[in-house]
Write a protein that holds these residues in place. Structure first.
Motif, PDB file in Angstrom:
ATOM      1  N   PHE A   1       0.828  -1.209   0.000  1.00 19.15           N
ATOM      2  CA  PHE A   1       0.000   0.000   0.000  1.00 19.15           C
ATOM      3  C   PHE A   1       0.864   1.263   0.000  1.00 19.15           C
TER       4      PHE A   1
ATOM      5  N   GLN B   1      -0.667   4.471  -1.637  1.00 24.32           N
ATOM      6  CA  GLN B   1      -1.757   5.054  -0.856  1.00 24.32           C
ATOM      7  C   GLN B   1      -1.228   5.777   0.396  1.00 24.32           C
TER       8      GLN B   1
ATOM      9  N   LYS C   1       0.454   9.030  -0.726  1.00 29.15           N
ATOM     10  CA  LYS C   1      -0.569  10.009  -1.095  1.00 29.15           C
ATOM     11  C   LYS C   1      -1.194  10.633   0.150  1.00 29.15           C
TER      12      LYS C   1
ATOM     13  N   VAL D   1      -5.075   4.085   6.247  1.00 25.87           N
ATOM     14  CA  VAL D   1      -4.918   3.708   4.843  1.00 25.87           C
ATOM     15  C   VAL D   1      -4.851   2.195   4.670  1.00 25.87           C
TER      16      VAL D   1
END
Length: 309
Positions: free
Chosen positions: A161, A164, A167, A192
């Motif tokens: 991940f 993600q 971000k 997340v």
């Protein structure tokens, strides 16, 4: 505050590193001196142990107070083991009879909230092993773009991940709330990463990635292994403890590469282009008893090799 440390694979590592009791040895990761003290106990009167550690707290533990090592055969340098060739050549104490490396982060570093290595305690998001220099994890998060963050978390944390998480960090930063503490980063990652292996905190891989990157651990490992091979005398031993697959892969590949001679296929009977320089002596994991007594040892892998002609 005082933080304890249980040395992993103590006897196996010391025995693996030992080749000549009267030789010169390097403990490249002193920590709190578990391996160093055990190795000193097995050295002869002419033996010598030179320790390295990037952490000023580790150096202080070796030189001051109740934990100081007063043995005249011992000395310590506040430096990375990656610099051992530079330091030891200047001191004229070569060749080495053995090099010992216990990689990763130590218990005193993990358990001290002020160091910022663990998501279990709230503290400043530092993560530097050498607190006198370099960029903290918080400073890195405050300046890295989304692409670099993704790359670091993916490559050093093996985190699926990573994009993600990167971000989310950038979005938090643009909102003026860049994570500055371990709790803030752990909370962000948990928001997340919705799935994770049983018993593993969602932030585990991200914290590992940032620690490795901030301290340039993998680059220094490669430099340290090359320096050790260069400085070891014939019959000298290399003993390395790794705690995750990225480290162990580097150590395993290095030993395997140096345990093979390269020949010119156009002249198969000519001397090797690159001679065989190492012989692998073994791979050792902690016993079930050690893992029960010290759960942090469960992922440890010790690899031992001998320097050839």
């Amino acid at each position: 505050m005082s933080f304890s440390h249980v040395t992993v694979l103590l006897d196996e590592t010391v025995d693996g590193a030992l080749s000549d009791p009267d030789g010169v040895y390097v403990d490249g990761t002193f920590g709190r001196g578990g391996h160093a003290r055990a190795l000193l106990a097995k050295l002869g009167p002419k033996g010598r142990l030179i320790a390295f550690d990037k952490d000023p707290e580790a150096v202080a533990a070796a030189t001051t107070g109740d934990t100081a090592i007063t043995d005249p055969r011992f000395s310590i340098r506040h430096a990375s083991f990656a610099r051992m060739a530079e330091v030891l050549r200047a001191e004229g104490c070569l060749p080495l009879a053995g090099v010992l490396l216990d990689l990763g982060v130590s218990s005193p570093q993990i358990d001290n909230p002020e160091r910022g290595f663990s998501f279990r305690f709230d503290g400043p998001l530092d993560m530097r092993m050498d607190t006198t220099r370099g960029e903290s994890a918080a400073d890195f998060l405050a300046r890295a773009d989304e692409r670099l963050l993704t790359q670091v978390i993916r490559d050093y944390g093996e985190e699926r991940f990573a994009f993600q998480i990167a971000k989310a960090v950038v979005a938090r930063r643009e909102a003026g709330r860049t994570p500055r503490t371990t709790a803030e980063l752990s909370e962000l990652v948990a928001g997340v990463v919705k799935t994770r292996e049983a018993g593993q905190n969602p932030a585990t891989r991200t914290f590992q990635a940032l620690r490795i990157f901030v301290n340039a651990e993998l680059e220094e490992l490669e430099q340290g292994l090359s320096a050790a091979l260069e400085l070891l005398g014939t019959g000298g031993h290399l003993a390395v403890i790794s705690f995750h697959s990225l480290e162990d892969r580097i150590v395993k590949t290095f030993i395997a590469r140096e345990s093979k001679a390269e020949v010119d296929r156009r002249a198969p009977f000519a001397p090797p282009v690159k001679p065989l320089r190492l012989a692998a002596l073994g791979r050792i994991k902690p016993s079930e008893g050690e893992i029960r007594a010290n759960p942090r040892s469960r992922s440890a892998v010790l690899r031992v090799a001998e320097r050839l002609e």
